[in-house]
Design a protein around this motif. Structure first.
Motif: not given
Length: 239
Positions: A105-106, A151-152, A170-172, A161-163
């Motif tokens: 994604i990023e 990152h935001r 998912v990153k916990a 922004p939804f990404a």
């Protein structure tokens, strides 16, 4: 690696942050408990109860139950009927899967932000890098917050922004490793990578923005085995 004092914090000393009485309670509880798990204030294998958490935050058990369900969905707790709720041990496979999703994604977010080349967004990212440098040697918690903000902001700069909301979901497990691996040398390497991404965005170099972001998000491949060896008690067997 910095010694994580949180690992030795007693139950009585754990930080409880008051909730906003105006806002919905369950989402706030989820965020507070998520943070405490990520910071290893609530340790893997430890049992917590609805009653205990409700008493600590002065709320009813219903929002606690709702928060526990969301934590379970995030892989942070295991809800065991009749036996209580246990803080999940870190799963290496879950960390690796989250890293894969986050990079997918990023990397594209960084490329898109560079393609848009918004001067105001680029200045904001570079200003945030400067702020990260100011706290690198003195305030790890401040850096962690600025890291999230970077990152935001990058997702906002890409018009996606939804990404970032997907990534947050998912990153916990990655965050647990990230917190345990923070040290001054590591922080400075991360800041250098942030700066490279920001400069690529500012110059409109989409290839460089994407590649630097991929490198940045692969840092955990270096730190994960080190953390697992240093804190085997935090990891699940055969994870």
């Amino acid at each position: 690696m910095r010694k994580r004092e949180a690992l030795a914090v007693s139950v009585a000393e754990r930080r409880i942050v008051d909730l906003d009485a105006v806002g919905a309670i369950a989402p706030q509880l989820f965020e507070r408990l998520r943070e405490r798990i990520v910071r290893a204030e609530l340790l893997p294998g430890e049992t917590i109860s609805e009653t205990e958490i409700a008493r600590a935050y002065a709320v009813s058990r219903q929002p606690v139950r709702e928060a526990f369900i969301k934590l379970s969905e995030a892989g942070l707790v295991q809800i065991r009927p009749q036996r209580g709720t246990m803080i999940s041990r870190i799963s290496v496979s879950s960390v690796m899967e989250a890293r894969f999703v986050r990079e997918a994604i990023e990397a594209d977010v960084a490329r898109t932000a560079a393609t848009r080349a918004d001067p105001a967004a680029a200045r904001e990212l570079l200003d945030q890098v400067a702020a990260q440098k100011r706290v690198a040697d003195t305030d790890v918690d401040a850096f962690m917050k600025l890291d999230e903000l970077f990152h935001r902001t990058l997702a906002d700069a890409a018009g996606t922004p939804f990404a970032w909301r997907v990534v947050e979901g998912v990153k916990a497990q990655m965050d647990r490793i990230r917190f345990l691996s923070v040290e001054e040398v590591h922080v400075r390497r991360l800041i250098a990578q942030h700066e490279a991404v920001a400069k690529a965005v500012a110059s409109g170099d989409a290839d460089a923005a994407e590649e630097t972001m991929r490198t940045h998000l692969r840092e955990i491949l270096i730190s994960l085995p080190v953390i697992a060896a240093a804190h085997p008690e935090l990891f699940g067997a055969g994870s």
